[in-house]
Design a protein around this motif. Structure first.
Motif, PDB file in Angstrom:
ATOM      1  N   THR A  19       0.825  -1.174   0.039  1.00  0.00           N
ATOM      2  CA  THR A  19       0.045   0.066   0.083  1.00  0.00           C
ATOM      3  C   THR A  19       0.772   1.271  -0.014  1.00  0.00           C
ATOM      4  N   TYR A  20       1.883   1.225   0.900  1.00  0.00           N
ATOM      5  CA  TYR A  20       2.909   2.638   0.961  1.00  0.00           C
ATOM      6  C   TYR A  20       3.426   2.459  -0.546  1.00  0.00           C
ATOM      7  N   ARG A  21       3.973   1.707  -0.977  1.00  0.00           N
ATOM      8  CA  ARG A  21       4.679   1.620  -2.280  1.00  0.00           C
ATOM      9  C   ARG A  21       3.645   2.273  -3.333  1.00  0.00           C
ATOM     10  N   ALA A  22       2.429   1.809  -3.470  1.00  0.00           N
ATOM     11  CA  ALA A  22       1.229   2.149  -4.392  1.00  0.00           C
ATOM     12  C   ALA A  22       1.037   3.727  -4.105  1.00  0.00           C
ATOM     13  N   LYS A  23       1.128   4.174  -2.777  1.00  0.00           N
ATOM     14  CA  LYS A  23       0.921   5.629  -2.696  1.00  0.00           C
ATOM     15  C   LYS A  23       2.221   6.270  -2.869  1.00  0.00           C
ATOM     16  N   SER A  24       3.145   6.035  -3.342  1.00  0.00           N
ATOM     17  CA  SER A  24       4.573   6.933  -3.308  1.00  0.00           C
ATOM     18  C   SER A  24       5.127   6.594  -4.502  1.00  0.00           C
ATOM     19  N   THR A  25       6.459   7.334  -4.520  1.00  0.00           N
ATOM     20  CA  THR A  25       7.441   7.027  -5.778  1.00  0.00           C
ATOM     21  C   THR A  25       8.505   6.221  -5.264  1.00  0.00           C
ATOM     22  N   LEU A  26       8.487   5.486  -4.022  1.00  0.00           N
ATOM     23  CA  LEU A  26       9.312   4.770  -3.684  1.00  0.00           C
ATOM     24  C   LEU A  26      10.004   3.795  -4.491  1.00  0.00           C
ATOM     25  N   THR A  27       9.236   3.014  -5.262  1.00  0.00           N
ATOM     26  CA  THR A  27       9.772   1.994  -5.963  1.00  0.00           C
ATOM     27  C   THR A  27      10.585   2.567  -7.221  1.00  0.00           C
ATOM     28  N   GLU A  28      10.043   3.377  -7.878  1.00  0.00           N
ATOM     29  CA  GLU A  28      10.808   4.081  -8.956  1.00  0.00           C
ATOM     30  C   GLU A  28      12.214   4.812  -8.258  1.00  0.00           C
ATOM     31  N   GLY A  59      18.058  -8.803   2.039  1.00  0.00           N
ATOM     32  CA  GLY A  59      16.591  -8.303   2.349  1.00  0.00           C
ATOM     33  C   GLY A  59      15.871  -7.879   1.220  1.00  0.00           C
ATOM     34  N   SER A  60      16.141  -8.455   0.085  1.00  0.00           N
ATOM     35  CA  SER A  60      15.885  -7.739  -1.256  1.00  0.00           C
ATOM     36  C   SER A  60      14.374  -7.662  -1.496  1.00  0.00           C
ATOM     37  N   GLY A  61      13.280  -8.360  -0.562  1.00  0.00           N
ATOM     38  CA  GLY A  61      12.151  -7.928  -1.136  1.00  0.00           C
ATOM     39  C   GLY A  61      11.686  -8.488  -2.132  1.00  0.00           C
ATOM     40  N   ASP A  62      11.062  -8.020  -2.988  1.00  0.00           N
ATOM     41  CA  ASP A  62      10.233  -8.591  -4.284  1.00  0.00           C
ATOM     42  C   ASP A  62      11.415  -8.520  -5.415  1.00  0.00           C
ATOM     43  N   GLY A  63      12.583  -7.917  -4.974  1.00  0.00           N
ATOM     44  CA  GLY A  63      13.747  -7.954  -6.195  1.00  0.00           C
ATOM     45  C   GLY A  63      13.543  -6.947  -7.299  1.00  0.00           C
ATOM     46  N   LYS A  64      12.573  -6.011  -6.984  1.00  0.00           N
ATOM     47  CA  LYS A  64      12.861  -4.716  -8.148  1.00  0.00           C
ATOM     48  C   LYS A  64      14.103  -4.295  -8.213  1.00  0.00           C
ATOM     49  N   ALA A  65      14.530  -3.716  -6.877  1.00  0.00           N
ATOM     50  CA  ALA A  65      15.545  -2.902  -7.216  1.00  0.00           C
ATOM     51  C   ALA A  65      16.966  -3.891  -7.527  1.00  0.00           C
ATOM     52  N   ASP A  66      16.879  -5.138  -6.983  1.00  0.00           N
ATOM     53  CA  ASP A  66      17.909  -6.263  -7.497  1.00  0.00           C
ATOM     54  C   ASP A  66      18.119  -6.256  -9.003  1.00  0.00           C
ATOM     55  N   MET A  67      16.765  -6.223  -9.641  1.00  0.00           N
ATOM     56  CA  MET A  67      16.836  -6.311 -11.091  1.00  0.00           C
ATOM     57  C   MET A  67      17.778  -5.181 -11.721  1.00  0.00           C
ATOM     58  N   GLU A  68      17.679  -4.076 -11.136  1.00  0.00           N
ATOM     59  CA  GLU A  68      18.053  -2.818 -11.519  1.00  0.00           C
ATOM     60  C   GLU A  68      19.742  -2.668 -11.371  1.00  0.00           C
ATOM     61  N   ILE A  69      19.897  -3.366 -10.243  1.00  0.00           N
ATOM     62  CA  ILE A  69      21.535  -3.531  -9.858  1.00  0.00           C
ATOM     63  C   ILE A  69      22.022  -4.327 -10.889  1.00  0.00           C
ATOM     64  N   LEU A  70      21.256  -5.794 -11.109  1.00  0.00           N
ATOM     65  CA  LEU A  70      21.907  -6.479 -12.071  1.00  0.00           C
ATOM     66  C   LEU A  70      22.206  -6.256 -13.404  1.00  0.00           C
ATOM     67  N   LYS A  71      21.318  -5.215 -13.941  1.00  0.00           N
ATOM     68  CA  LYS A  71      21.369  -4.638 -15.159  1.00  0.00           C
ATOM     69  C   LYS A  71      22.606  -3.640 -15.150  1.00  0.00           C
ATOM     70  N   ALA A  72      22.890  -2.949 -14.186  1.00  0.00           N
ATOM     71  CA  ALA A  72      23.919  -1.998 -14.020  1.00  0.00           C
ATOM     72  C   ALA A  72      25.383  -2.693 -13.913  1.00  0.00           C
ATOM     73  N   VAL A  73      25.465  -4.110 -13.257  1.00  0.00           N
ATOM     74  CA  VAL A  73      26.408  -4.780 -13.074  1.00  0.00           C
ATOM     75  C   VAL A  73      26.629  -5.576 -14.384  1.00  0.00           C
ATOM     76  N   ALA A  74      25.565  -5.835 -15.077  1.00  0.00           N
ATOM     77  CA  ALA A  74      25.640  -6.583 -16.340  1.00  0.00           C
ATOM     78  C   ALA A  74      26.441  -5.502 -17.431  1.00  0.00           C
ATOM     79  N   ARG A  75      25.990  -4.352 -17.386  1.00  0.00           N
ATOM     80  CA  ARG A  75      26.483  -3.339 -18.375  1.00  0.00           C
ATOM     81  C   ARG A  75      27.832  -3.085 -18.150  1.00  0.00           C
ATOM     82  N   GLY A  76      28.297  -2.972 -16.807  1.00  0.00           N
ATOM     83  CA  GLY A  76      29.577  -2.717 -16.321  1.00  0.00           C
ATOM     84  C   GLY A  76      30.566  -3.884 -16.751  1.00  0.00           C
ATOM     85  N   LEU A  77      30.255  -5.161 -16.675  1.00  0.00           N
ATOM     86  CA  LEU A  77      30.901  -6.314 -16.909  1.00  0.00           C
ATOM     87  C   LEU A  77      31.061  -6.434 -18.481  1.00  0.00           C
ATOM     88  N   ARG A  78      29.985  -6.086 -19.312  1.00  0.00           N
ATOM     89  CA  ARG A  78      30.097  -6.503 -20.549  1.00  0.00           C
ATOM     90  C   ARG A  78      31.252  -5.363 -21.317  1.00  0.00           C
TER      91      ARG A  78
END
Length: 297
Positions: A19-28, A59-78
């Motif tokens: 609910t908190y996430r839906a009412k905020s810009t926290l996720t983005e 404590g990654s929760g649903d992993g939305k931030a993790d996916m963004e981190i992995l994209k950045a890691v992949a770009r850097g490694l690539r």
């Protein structure tokens, strides 16, 4: 009646957080901030030549931030491999909530095309607390190149957890923590009069993490802070279920509206009124601030 911490119930926490996430810009904001931090850190690491780059999410929760981190890691490694071959990334997630792990698994069942095109990624989900993860002797030989705590350091002893995580880093690796900024909403809340009675976890700030790093002689840096917005208008509608769930998250208390005594309830409502502002549409808005501290090994 003693107030029950929100973190004591995975289901209650899940409902309040969604609910908190839906009412905020926290996720983005967290996704963007985490991605920027990972991109910054990966440029500084000296472990790009590892056959498998290992990432630990605590404590990654649903992993939305993790996916963004992995994209950045992949770009850097690539980029470090001149784009000739896909890097291998092994992502390990430590998360005690089965509900949140299920959410993460669903989102990872089909990798985002951008990530799939950049790297070969494998996942390992550990449904346990970080203390439980550390106590597993089988993990003592597994070293990670990058580790992160995204809004999760509050539910553990920060210094002991960071020390344990530091030991799990390979030489030349790094870990970063996304926490609240000092003197922002949650930091003020836990120091506010009778609101100290709320069963809120230790809200470590960026400055707290810096102090821990300095005490342990760890190389570190604090990145520029950011903020997100929360529409708390429904909190002032006593018949609103959304408002009740928002109050549960803000107070980190199960059924705060129902169970808090009148004096505590009034002080909480007065406090959030005082620290919020009204936007052009008449909505009540909170603007909590966030900080990221990076620790290098």
């Amino acid at each position: 009646m003693e107030l029950q911490p929100l973190s004591s119930s995975h289901e209650a926490y899940h409902d309040a957080f969604q609910t908190y996430r839906a009412k905020s810009t926290l996720t983005e904001v967290v996704m963007s901030y985490s991605r920027q931090a990972a991109a910054h850190v990966i440029q500084k690491l000296i472990t790009h030549d590892a056959p498998v780059f290992r990432v630990l999410g605590v404590g990654s929760g649903d992993g939305k931030a993790d996916m963004e981190i992995l994209k950045a890691v992949a770009r850097g490694l690539r980029s470090s491999k001149d784009g000739h071959s896909k890097p291998q990334i092994a992502a390990c997630t430590v998360e005690p909530s089965s509900l949140l792990i299920s959410d993460f698994k669903r989102s990872a069942s089909t990798l985002p095309e951008e990530l799939a095109n950049l790297a070969d990624v494998s996942f390992d989900w550990q449904e346990t607390t970080f203390d439980g993860f550390i106590s597993e002797s089988s993990w003592t030989s597994e070293l990670f190149h990058l580790a992160h705590f995204i809004c999760s350091l509050y539910y553990m002893d920060a210094e002991e957890s960071l020390k344990s995580c530091f030991k799990l880093l390979t030489p030349g690796g790094a870990m970063f923590c996304l926490v609240i900024k000092e003197n922002s909403f949650f930091d003020i809340l836990v120091r506010q009069g009778n609101l100290k009675r709320l069963p809120i976890p230790g809200f470590y700030t960026g400055q707290d993490v810096v102090v821990i790093a300095e005490r342990n002689n760890w190389k570190h840096e604090e990145l520029p802070m950011t903020h997100y917005e929360v529409d708390i208008t429904d909190c002032f509608n006593e018949s609103s279920q959304t408002g009740s769930l928002l109050l549960d998250f803000l107070s980190h208390t199960v059924n705060f509206r129902e169970l808090a005594d009148p004096a505590l309830y009034k002080e909480m409502m007065d406090f959030i009124t005082e620290v919020s502002s009204t936007d052009s549409k008449g909505k009540m808005i909170l603007r909590p601030q966030l900080s990221i501290v990076v620790i290098y090994k």
